[in-house]
Design an enzyme around this catalytic site. Structure first.
Site, PDB file in Angstrom:
ATOM      1  N   SER A 244      14.945  10.628   6.381  1.00 47.41           N
ATOM      2  CA  SER A 244      16.312  10.242   6.755  1.00 47.41           C
ATOM      3  C   SER A 244      16.353   9.393   8.015  1.00 47.41           C
ATOM      4  CB  SER A 244      17.146  11.487   7.063  1.00 47.41           C
ATOM      5  OG  SER A 244      17.457  12.177   5.912  1.00 47.41           O
TER       6      SER A 244
ATOM      7  N   HIS B  49      18.822   6.700   2.769  1.00 49.31           N
ATOM      8  CA  HIS B  49      17.579   6.602   2.004  1.00 49.31           C
ATOM      9  C   HIS B  49      17.641   5.377   1.105  1.00 49.31           C
ATOM     10  CE1 HIS B  49      16.010  10.731   2.746  1.00 49.31           C
ATOM     11  NE2 HIS B  49      17.238  10.801   3.213  1.00 49.31           N
TER      12      HIS B  49
ATOM     13  N   HIS C 250      14.961  14.475  -3.197  1.00 56.81           N
ATOM     14  CA  HIS C 250      15.130  15.850  -2.711  1.00 56.81           C
ATOM     15  C   HIS C 250      15.529  16.779  -3.860  1.00 56.81           C
ATOM     16  CE1 HIS C 250      15.992  13.251   0.783  1.00 56.81           C
ATOM     17  NE2 HIS C 250      15.393  14.200   1.486  1.00 56.81           N
TER      18      HIS C 250
ATOM     19  N   TYR D 120      17.674  19.136  -3.543  1.00 55.87           N
ATOM     20  CA  TYR D 120      19.127  19.381  -3.500  1.00 55.87           C
ATOM     21  C   TYR D 120      19.927  18.315  -4.247  1.00 55.87           C
ATOM     22  CZ  TYR D 120      19.309  16.014   0.395  1.00 55.87           C
ATOM     23  OH  TYR D 120      19.186  14.902   1.172  1.00 55.87           O
ATOM     24  N   GLU D 121      19.306  17.170  -4.492  1.00 52.04           N
ATOM     25  CA  GLU D 121      20.009  16.132  -5.246  1.00 52.04           C
ATOM     26  C   GLU D 121      20.084  16.479  -6.730  1.00 52.04           C
ATOM     27  OE1 GLU D 121      19.046  11.875  -3.883  1.00 52.04           O
ATOM     28  OE2 GLU D 121      17.341  13.045  -3.164  1.00 52.04           O
TER      29      GLU D 121
ATOM     30  N   ALA E 279      13.390  14.101   9.002  1.00 52.45           N
ATOM     31  CA  ALA E 279      14.322  14.515  10.042  1.00 52.45           C
ATOM     32  C   ALA E 279      14.443  16.029   9.921  1.00 52.45           C
ATOM     33  CB  ALA E 279      15.672  13.867   9.806  1.00 52.45           C
TER      34      ALA E 279
ATOM     35  N   MET F 227      14.761  19.687   4.668  1.00 52.19           N
ATOM     36  CA  MET F 227      14.987  19.835   3.221  1.00 52.19           C
ATOM     37  C   MET F 227      14.000  19.013   2.389  1.00 52.19           C
ATOM     38  SD  MET F 227      19.134  19.549   3.399  1.00 52.19           S
ATOM     39  CE  MET F 227      20.075  20.392   4.676  1.00 52.19           C
ATOM     40  N   SER F 228      12.827  18.762   2.937  1.00 51.45           N
ATOM     41  CA  SER F 228      11.889  17.892   2.204  1.00 51.45           C
ATOM     42  C   SER F 228      10.446  18.231   2.544  1.00 51.45           C
ATOM     43  CB  SER F 228      12.168  16.427   2.579  1.00 51.45           C
ATOM     44  OG  SER F 228      11.835  16.192   3.934  1.00 51.45           O
TER      45      SER F 228
ATOM     46  N   ASN G  42      18.571  17.379  15.676  1.00 51.04           N
ATOM     47  CA  ASN G  42      19.665  18.282  16.121  1.00 51.04           C
ATOM     48  C   ASN G  42      19.096  19.657  16.446  1.00 51.04           C
ATOM     49  OD1 ASN G  42      19.504  18.087  12.944  1.00 51.04           O
ATOM     50  ND2 ASN G  42      20.169  20.181  13.425  1.00 51.04           N
TER      51      ASN G  42
ATOM     52  N   HIS H 245      25.529  15.117   8.877  1.00 53.32           N
ATOM     53  CA  HIS H 245      24.459  14.223   8.411  1.00 53.32           C
ATOM     54  C   HIS H 245      24.434  12.914   9.206  1.00 53.32           C
ATOM     55  CE1 HIS H 245      21.528  12.445   5.770  1.00 53.32           C
ATOM     56  NE2 HIS H 245      22.342  11.433   5.516  1.00 53.32           N
TER      57      HIS H 245
HETATM   58  N1  HPA Z   1      18.608  21.739   8.775  1.00 54.78           N
HETATM   59  C1  HPA Z   1      18.071  21.307   7.621  1.00 54.78           C
HETATM   60  N2  HPA Z   1      17.702  20.045   7.436  1.00 54.78           N
HETATM   61  C2  HPA Z   1      17.868  19.178   8.442  1.00 54.78           C
HETATM   62  C3  HPA Z   1      18.430  19.572   9.671  1.00 54.78           C
HETATM   63  C4  HPA Z   1      18.818  20.924   9.843  1.00 54.78           C
HETATM   64  O1  HPA Z   1      19.321  21.353  10.898  1.00 54.78           O
HETATM   65  N3  HPA Z   1      18.448  18.456  10.464  1.00 54.78           N
HETATM   66  C5  HPA Z   1      17.901  17.451   9.728  1.00 54.78           C
HETATM   67  N4  HPA Z   1      17.559  17.872   8.506  1.00 54.78           N
END
Ligand code: HPA
Length: 272
Positions: free
Chosen positions: A32, A62, A80, A82-83, A110, A208-209, A232, A244
């Protein structure tokens, strides 16, 4: 992973090698907000749309393109879970890179910082991972090509991420974090209680990857190096809600430092 699917991806890779004349040894998958990393390399670009065996990416930040030259192949855009993609599709980029000739793989992502010593903008070398996705990309029949298993049925995962890669990264940028990445399905961010649980489990960052890709690459015998950009504080550790946009924005801001680090690692891993 189904044998037919991997055979189709390898076939597509062979076609790309034939048209471009390239057989790069190093592959990279960008996370990301990190797609600009690919722009540092003079490459032929192949949109994922021109590689029909690949699924279409959907998430903001992406871009779906393969960058390729004689040394390196970069998947800008990943798939991903989740997609709604199947586990096979999630690791199709790795199969493509392996089919193109890559023996080494750099994965970037990320991630949210769980370790309280981490702040947004930090870069974490992935030292190890926890697969909290609820699936493993190797589930199902052990895939074969021409009657030969592609890898071991029960591949060792005691050293997924190359320690030499980590040591080189530390040498190139004196201010890197190092830790354990935990993969969750998303797409919702975690609750503070989940983050406390992941912290107790030994995780330093959450995303998530990456984990399915790293498992599949190791299965195929590739060496793997991983970098997480901490975008974050994980849920409950900062004061803000998670968005996001923030993930993508921090990615853009930290891109120069990440670019320099990745450039150094690419130069080194091409010569090693
Ligand atoms: N959680 C899950 N996936 C992420 C996060 C998060 O805080 N930040 C960037 N991708």
């Amino acid at each position: 992973m189904k044998s037919e699917f991997i055979a189709d991806v390898y076939h597509a890779a062979a076609e790309i090698s034939k048209t471009t004349g390239y057989r790069p040894k190093l592959g990279m998958i960008l996370g990301s907000g990190l797609s600009s990393l690919a722009e540092s390399y003079e490459c032929t670009k192949v949109p994922y749309g021109d590689i029909p065996v690949l699924p279409k990416p959907t998430v903001e930040g992406h871009r779906g393109e393969l960058y390729i030259n004689e040394d390196i192949a970069i998947c800008s855009g990943r798939f991903h879970y989740y997609e709604g993609h199947s586990p096979d599709n999630v690791v199709s980029t790795v199969a493509l890179l392996k089919g193109l000739g890559c023996e080494r793989l750099i994965v970037t992502n990320a991630a949210g910082g769980i370790n309280t010593g981490f702040s947004p903008g930090d870069i974490m070398i992935i030292e190890d991972h926890i697969n909290h996705l609820g699936f493993n990309p190797l589930m199902g029949p052990n895939p074969q090509i021409d009657g030969t298993d592609l890898g071991a049925r029960f591949p060792d995962m005691s050293r997924v991420y190359s320690p030499a890669f980590a040591a080189k990264a530390q040498e190139l940028d004196g201010d890197l974090k190092q830790g354990v990445y935990i993969a969750v399905t998303g797409p919702s961010y975690e609750t503070p209680a989940e983050i406390r649980a992941f912290s107790a489990m030994g995780a330093d960052a959450v995303g998530m990857s990456t984990v399915p890709e790293a498992i599949f690459a190791r299965y195929l015998g590739m060496e793997v190096g991983g970098l997480s950009l901490i975008t974050n504080f994980a849920a409950g550790l900062g004061h803000e809600e998670l968005h996001h946009d923030e993930v993508v924005e921090i990615g853009r801001k930290a891109a120069d430092r990440m670019k320099k680090l990745v450039a150094g690692l690419v130069d080194w891993w091409l010569k090693e």
